[in-house]
Design a protein around this motif. Structure first.
Motif, PDB file in Angstrom:
ATOM      1  N   PHE A  84       0.833  -1.214   0.000  1.00 16.97           N
ATOM      2  CA  PHE A  84       0.000   0.000   0.000  1.00 16.97           C
ATOM      3  C   PHE A  84       0.863   1.258   0.000  1.00 16.97           C
ATOM      4  O   PHE A  84       0.590   2.212  -0.730  1.00 16.97           O
ATOM      5  CB  PHE A  84      -0.917  -0.022   1.229  1.00 16.97           C
ATOM      6  CG  PHE A  84      -1.782   1.197   1.366  1.00 16.97           C
ATOM      7  CD1 PHE A  84      -2.844   1.423   0.495  1.00 16.97           C
ATOM      8  CD2 PHE A  84      -1.536   2.129   2.363  1.00 16.97           C
ATOM      9  CE1 PHE A  84      -3.647   2.552   0.623  1.00 16.97           C
ATOM     10  CE2 PHE A  84      -2.332   3.254   2.502  1.00 16.97           C
ATOM     11  CZ  PHE A  84      -3.395   3.466   1.624  1.00 16.97           C
ATOM     12  N   LEU A  85       1.910   1.266   0.796  1.00 17.89           N
ATOM     13  CA  LEU A  85       2.778   2.446   0.873  1.00 17.89           C
ATOM     14  C   LEU A  85       3.545   2.665  -0.427  1.00 17.89           C
ATOM     15  O   LEU A  85       3.778   3.802  -0.845  1.00 17.89           O
ATOM     16  CB  LEU A  85       3.767   2.299   2.029  1.00 17.89           C
ATOM     17  CG  LEU A  85       3.179   2.198   3.439  1.00 17.89           C
ATOM     18  CD1 LEU A  85       4.295   2.075   4.478  1.00 17.89           C
ATOM     19  CD2 LEU A  85       2.297   3.389   3.762  1.00 17.89           C
ATOM     20  N   ALA A  86       3.932   1.566  -1.069  1.00 17.40           N
ATOM     21  CA  ALA A  86       4.730   1.669  -2.285  1.00 17.40           C
ATOM     22  C   ALA A  86       3.944   2.263  -3.447  1.00 17.40           C
ATOM     23  O   ALA A  86       4.534   2.802  -4.390  1.00 17.40           O
ATOM     24  CB  ALA A  86       5.258   0.291  -2.678  1.00 17.40           C
ATOM     25  N   ALA A  87       2.622   2.215  -3.378  1.00 13.89           N
ATOM     26  CA  ALA A  87       1.795   2.673  -4.493  1.00 13.89           C
ATOM     27  C   ALA A  87       1.713   4.184  -4.607  1.00 13.89           C
ATOM     28  O   ALA A  87       1.342   4.708  -5.669  1.00 13.89           O
ATOM     29  CB  ALA A  87       0.389   2.087  -4.366  1.00 13.89           C
ATOM     30  N   SER A  88       2.053   4.916  -3.550  1.00 15.23           N
ATOM     31  CA  SER A  88       1.964   6.383  -3.597  1.00 15.23           C
ATOM     32  C   SER A  88       2.904   6.981  -2.566  1.00 15.23           C
ATOM     33  O   SER A  88       2.574   7.081  -1.382  1.00 15.23           O
ATOM     34  CB  SER A  88       0.521   6.840  -3.345  1.00 15.23           C
ATOM     35  OG  SER A  88       0.421   8.247  -3.411  1.00 15.23           O
ATOM     36  N   ARG A  89       4.085   7.378  -3.006  1.00 15.28           N
ATOM     37  CA  ARG A  89       5.097   7.927  -2.111  1.00 15.28           C
ATOM     38  C   ARG A  89       5.307   9.409  -2.389  1.00 15.28           C
ATOM     39  O   ARG A  89       5.013   9.875  -3.491  1.00 15.28           O
ATOM     40  CB  ARG A  89       6.417   7.159  -2.298  1.00 15.28           C
ATOM     41  CG  ARG A  89       6.331   5.713  -1.855  1.00 15.28           C
ATOM     42  CD  ARG A  89       7.567   4.941  -2.293  1.00 15.28           C
ATOM     43  NE  ARG A  89       7.582   3.594  -1.733  1.00 15.28           N
ATOM     44  CZ  ARG A  89       8.367   2.621  -2.169  1.00 15.28           C
ATOM     45  NH1 ARG A  89       9.198   2.830  -3.172  1.00 15.28           N
ATOM     46  NH2 ARG A  89       8.322   1.430  -1.612  1.00 15.28           N
TER      47      ARG A  89
END
Length: 276
Positions: free
Chosen positions: A127-132
């Motif tokens: 989930f975090l990797a999808a929008s940094r």
């Protein structure tokens, strides 16, 4: 009365009186001396204990408990477990939610045991990797000296809310005041994540596992995974779940390859659920 006899008795009385006064003064000073010696001995013991254990003790900075609150932290996050991340070397505990611990196991829909703590961490990582980057605002310091914060992705999606809504973490009323009860009700009704089978509440699991439930002190999972697998995994050729050998491999493709999203068909942040 003979004067000499009177003088002798007077001398004896004065001697007895002086001796009694001296003993009284001695008795009065003894307790004070004992108190002083006791306090000094205790102080020495405390100082010795502190010096012997200073390397293992947490760095409890008094300035963290008084004065201004820390500024918000933003950057690329590495996952420690399902409710803890790290940004720029600072451990951050997601406020108001609780995820299964890394060593915790749960039962799936068929009654088979699986590592629900590891699965929650993998979902958070995807989930975090999808929008940094990730940005976290300060709420408090916890007893493990971690920054407790409300965190959002670059697209403003709440990390805690997503974890609860997809069943990877639970609303923790003790700290959330019910902020995520709506998301939890949706997850339970949809039977996603933990709600597919049976599980023990994370705070109850920790209470029964003592030292095994202490916060992780090793390197973040994201760092370990990428350092370990980057040498052997590449995005070409494209792969399907049947061609992938492990959950770590699938998670790497999800985070690093343009076609990685195809491995997560239900978009819950977990690739190839037969592996993870």
């Amino acid at each position: 009365m003979d004067k000499s006899r009177y003088d002798n008795r007077s001398d004896q009385w004065r001697k007895r009186t002086g001796e009694q006064r001296r003993r009284a003064r001695l008795r009065a000073t003894v307790p004070k001396r004992l108190v002083f010696v006791t306090v000094a001995a205790m102080s020495a013991c405390v100082a010795q204990f502190a010096m012997q254990h200073s390397e293992g003790a947490p760095d409890l900075n008094v300035s963290r408990w008084i004065g201004r609150s820390p500024e918000a932290i933003a950057g690329v996050a590495s996952v420690i477990d399902g409710d803890t991340i790290e940004i720029h070397g600072q451990r951050i505990r997601l406020n108001g939610i609780d995820a299964p611990e890394s060593a915790q196991q749960c039962d799936d829909a068929k009654g088979f045991r699986y590592r629900c703590g590891a699965k929650a961490a993998a979902a958070l990582d995807g989930f975090l990797a999808a929008s940094r980057p990730i940005a976290c605002t300060f709420v408090a310091w916890d007893r493990y000296n971690r920054f407790v914060g409300d965190c959002r992705r670059a697209d403003s999606a709440s990390v805690a809310a997503w974890m609860v809504e997809h069943g990877h973490a639970l609303d923790w009323p003790k700290y959330s005041r019910g902020a995520y009860t709506g998301q939890q009700a949706k997850a339970e009704a949809a039977k996603v994540g933990l709600w597919v089978g049976k599980f023990q509440l994370p705070w109850e699991w920790r209470a029964g596992h003592g030292d095994d439930a202490r916060p992780a002190v090793s390197q973040p999972q994201g760092i370990i995974r990428r350092q370990h697998v980057a040498q052997s995994y590449t995005c070409q050729p494209r792969r399907t779940c049947s061609q992938i050998g492990s959950c770590d491999e699938a998670s790497w493709y999800l985070s690093n390859c343009p076609w990685g999203g195809k491995l997560d068909r239900d978009r819950d942040g977990i690739p190839c659920e037969s592996l993870c």
